[in-house]
Write an enzyme that holds these catalytic residues in place. Structure first.
Site, mmCIF file in Angstrom:
data_model
loop_
_atom_site.group_PDB
_atom_site.id
_atom_site.type_symbol
_atom_site.label_atom_id
_atom_site.label_comp_id
_atom_site.label_asym_id
_atom_site.label_seq_id
_atom_site.Cartn_x
_atom_site.Cartn_y
_atom_site.Cartn_z
ATOM 1 N N LYS A 13 0.823 -1.223 0.000
ATOM 2 C CA LYS A 13 0.000 0.000 0.000
ATOM 3 C C LYS A 13 0.852 1.267 0.000
ATOM 4 O O LYS A 13 0.607 2.174 -0.777
ATOM 5 C CB LYS A 13 -0.925 0.043 1.228
ATOM 6 C CG LYS A 13 -1.985 -1.034 1.262
ATOM 7 C CD LYS A 13 -3.019 -0.755 2.338
ATOM 8 C CE LYS A 13 -2.474 -0.753 3.755
ATOM 9 N NZ LYS A 13 -1.914 -2.029 4.217
ATOM 10 N N ARG A 88 -9.743 0.870 9.041
ATOM 11 C CA ARG A 88 -9.333 -0.519 9.266
ATOM 12 C C ARG A 88 -10.394 -1.307 10.026
ATOM 13 O O ARG A 88 -10.189 -2.498 10.290
ATOM 14 C CB ARG A 88 -8.045 -0.516 10.083
ATOM 15 C CG ARG A 88 -6.789 -0.801 9.268
ATOM 16 C CD ARG A 88 -5.663 -0.668 10.224
ATOM 17 N NE ARG A 88 -4.471 -1.379 9.968
ATOM 18 C CZ ARG A 88 -3.377 -0.814 9.459
ATOM 19 N NH1 ARG A 88 -3.388 0.421 9.041
ATOM 20 N NH2 ARG A 88 -2.271 -1.505 9.380
ATOM 21 N N ARG A 127 11.423 -8.058 5.739
ATOM 22 C CA ARG A 127 11.580 -6.621 5.490
ATOM 23 C C ARG A 127 12.503 -5.976 6.520
ATOM 24 O O ARG A 127 12.464 -6.294 7.704
ATOM 25 C CB ARG A 127 10.188 -5.979 5.569
ATOM 26 C CG ARG A 127 10.162 -4.542 5.184
ATOM 27 C CD ARG A 127 8.771 -4.115 4.836
ATOM 28 N NE ARG A 127 7.956 -3.867 6.016
ATOM 29 C CZ ARG A 127 6.759 -3.283 5.961
ATOM 30 N NH1 ARG A 127 6.232 -2.954 4.798
ATOM 31 N NH2 ARG A 127 6.075 -3.075 7.062
ATOM 32 N N ARG A 160 11.646 -3.595 11.830
ATOM 33 C CA ARG A 160 10.582 -2.965 12.616
ATOM 34 C C ARG A 160 10.035 -4.007 13.588
ATOM 35 O O ARG A 160 9.861 -5.160 13.207
ATOM 36 C CB ARG A 160 9.451 -2.512 11.672
ATOM 37 C CG ARG A 160 9.504 -1.072 11.304
ATOM 38 C CD ARG A 160 8.583 -0.736 10.159
ATOM 39 N NE ARG A 160 7.179 -1.108 10.379
ATOM 40 C CZ ARG A 160 6.206 -0.821 9.513
ATOM 41 N NH1 ARG A 160 6.465 -0.168 8.407
ATOM 42 N NH2 ARG A 160 4.968 -1.177 9.743
ATOM 43 N N ARG A 171 -0.826 -9.490 12.847
ATOM 44 C CA ARG A 171 -1.351 -8.385 12.032
ATOM 45 C C ARG A 171 -2.236 -8.917 10.910
ATOM 46 O O ARG A 171 -3.262 -8.330 10.583
ATOM 47 C CB ARG A 171 -0.187 -7.568 11.445
ATOM 48 C CG ARG A 171 0.529 -6.726 12.490
ATOM 49 C CD ARG A 171 1.847 -6.199 11.974
ATOM 50 N NE ARG A 171 1.708 -5.219 10.907
ATOM 51 C CZ ARG A 171 2.686 -4.877 10.072
ATOM 52 N NH1 ARG A 171 3.873 -5.458 10.160
ATOM 53 N NH2 ARG A 171 2.489 -3.975 9.155
HETATM 54 P P1 AMP Z 1 0.699 0.280 9.098
HETATM 55 O O1 AMP Z 1 2.021 0.871 8.834
HETATM 56 O O2 AMP Z 1 -0.405 0.897 8.286
HETATM 57 O O3 AMP Z 1 0.691 -1.233 9.028
HETATM 58 O O4 AMP Z 1 0.319 0.661 10.621
HETATM 59 C C1 AMP Z 1 1.172 0.292 11.692
HETATM 60 C C2 AMP Z 1 0.350 0.141 12.965
HETATM 61 O O5 AMP Z 1 -0.313 1.384 13.292
HETATM 62 C C3 AMP Z 1 -0.786 -0.877 12.897
HETATM 63 O O6 AMP Z 1 -0.318 -2.210 13.122
HETATM 64 C C4 AMP Z 1 -1.707 -0.383 14.001
HETATM 65 O O7 AMP Z 1 -1.200 -0.712 15.279
HETATM 66 C C5 AMP Z 1 -1.606 1.131 13.853
HETATM 67 N N1 AMP Z 1 -2.617 1.637 12.906
HETATM 68 C C6 AMP Z 1 -2.403 2.210 11.684
HETATM 69 N N2 AMP Z 1 -3.558 2.558 11.107
HETATM 70 C C7 AMP Z 1 -4.548 2.216 11.971
HETATM 71 C C8 AMP Z 1 -5.963 2.309 11.950
HETATM 72 N N3 AMP Z 1 -6.626 2.815 10.904
HETATM 73 N N4 AMP Z 1 -6.643 1.866 13.040
HETATM 74 C C9 AMP Z 1 -6.009 1.368 14.111
HETATM 75 N N5 AMP Z 1 -4.684 1.222 14.187
HETATM 76 C C10 AMP Z 1 -3.939 1.644 13.136
#
Ligand code: AMP
Length: 220
Positions: A13, A88, A127, A160, A171
Site C-alpha cells: 500500500k 481498518r 523486510r 521494525r 497483524r
Molecule cells: P501500518 O504501517 O499501516 O501497518 O500501521 C502500523 C500500525 O499502526 C498498525 O499495526 C496499528 O497498530 C496502527 N494503525 C495504523 N492505522 C490504523 C488504523 N486505521 N486503526 C487502528 N490502528 C492503526
C-alpha cells in the site's frame, strides 16, 4: 479525488500510495506513518499508541479517527486525499462516511490490493528498514552493500518490531477479522476496485491507474 487504499499489511500500500498521490495531486495520509512519527518523537500520542503498534494490535477507533479528522480538515486536504491504512474497522469506515457527509463530501473510489497470506508473511518478516532515512531493504532480494548499513545514508538497518514473524501473523489475523469486512462494505456502495498485488510494483501501479481511469470515465 478522495481515495482509500485497502489491503493487508505487506500488500504494498505505502509504495503504491506515493505514486497514486503524485499522479492525482492529492495528499497521501498514512495513519501508520503518523503513529510512527509520534512514537519516534515520544509525543503524548506516541506514548498512548506505542503498545498497540508494537504488538500489531489496532489503536482504538476513537483515537485513530480523531487524528484522521485533524488531518483531513486541514487546507491541503480540501483538494482531495488518499487514505492508506485507514479505515481498518467497520466503525472507522462508518465514522469516515458520516464525517464526509457532514462536510458535503464523498469518496470517489476504494482500491483494494489483494495478496495471499503466504506471500505477505514472506514479504513482511524479511523486510528491513533504515532507522534514519526509511530506505526499505529485504533479506531475500534487496541487501545493503555492507551488512546492517544503509546504502543511501549510512544509517543503521533494523527490523521494525511489528515485522517480527509472530507479530506479522497477528497483524494478518487482525486484518482478516477486522479490516477484510470493509471489502464487502465498499462493494455494496459500488466503490470497490480490486487489483492483484502479487505482481511487480510497476505492473500493480499501472493496473491501479487503468482501473481508476475506467472507473472515473464510467461516472461521467
Ligand atoms: P501500518 O504501517 O499501516 O501497518 O500501521 C502500523 C500500525 O499502526 C498498525 O499495526 C496499528 O497498530 C496502527 N494503525 C495504523 N492505522 C490504523 C488504523 N486505521 N486503526 C487502528 N490502528 C492503526
Amino acid at each position: 479525488m478522495r481515495l482509500i487504499l485497502l489491503g493487508p499489511p505487506g500488500a504494498g500500500k505505502g509504495t503504491q500510495a506515493s505514486s497514486i498521490a503524485e499522479k492525482y495531486q492529492v495528499e497521501h495520509i498514512s495513519t501508520g506513518d503518523i503513529f510512527r512519527y509520534h512514537i519516534k518523537n515520544n509525543t503524548e500520542l506516541g506514548k498512548k499508541v506505542k503498545e498497540y503498534t508494537d504488538n500489531g494490535k489496532l489503536v482504538p477507533d476513537e483515537l485513530t479517527c480523531e487524528i484522521v479528522w485533524e488531518r483531513l480538515d486541514r487546507e491541503d486536504c480540501q483538494k482531495g486525499f488518499l487514505l492508506d491504512g485507514f479505515p481498518r474497522t467497520l466503525q472507522q469506515a462508518e465514522i469516515l462516511e458520516q464525517g464526509l457527509k457532514e462536510r458535503g463530501q464523498a469518496l470517489d473510489s476504494v482500491i483494494s490490493i489483494e495478496v495471499p497470506n503466504e506471500i505477505l508473511l514472506e514479504r513482511l518478516s524479511g523486510r528491513r528498514v533504515c532507522n534514519s532515512c526509511g530506505e526499505p531493504y529485504h533479506t531475500k532480494n534487496k541487501s545493503p552493500k555492507v551488512e546492517g548499513v544503509c546504502d543511501t545514508c549510512g544509517g543503521e538497518i533494523v527490523q521494525r518490531k511489528d515485522d517480527l514473524e509472530a507479530t506479522v501473523r497477528n497483524r494478518i489475523q487482525v486484518y482478516e477479522e477486522q479490516t477484510a469486512p470493509l471489502i464487502d462494505y465498499y462493494k455494496e456502495r459500488d466503490l470497490l476496485l480490486s487489483v492483484d498485488g502479487t505482481k511487480a510494483i510497476e505492473v500493480v501501479r499501472e493496473e491501479i491507474f487503468a482501473t481508476l481511469a475506467s472507473f472515473s470515465s464510467k461516472d461521467c
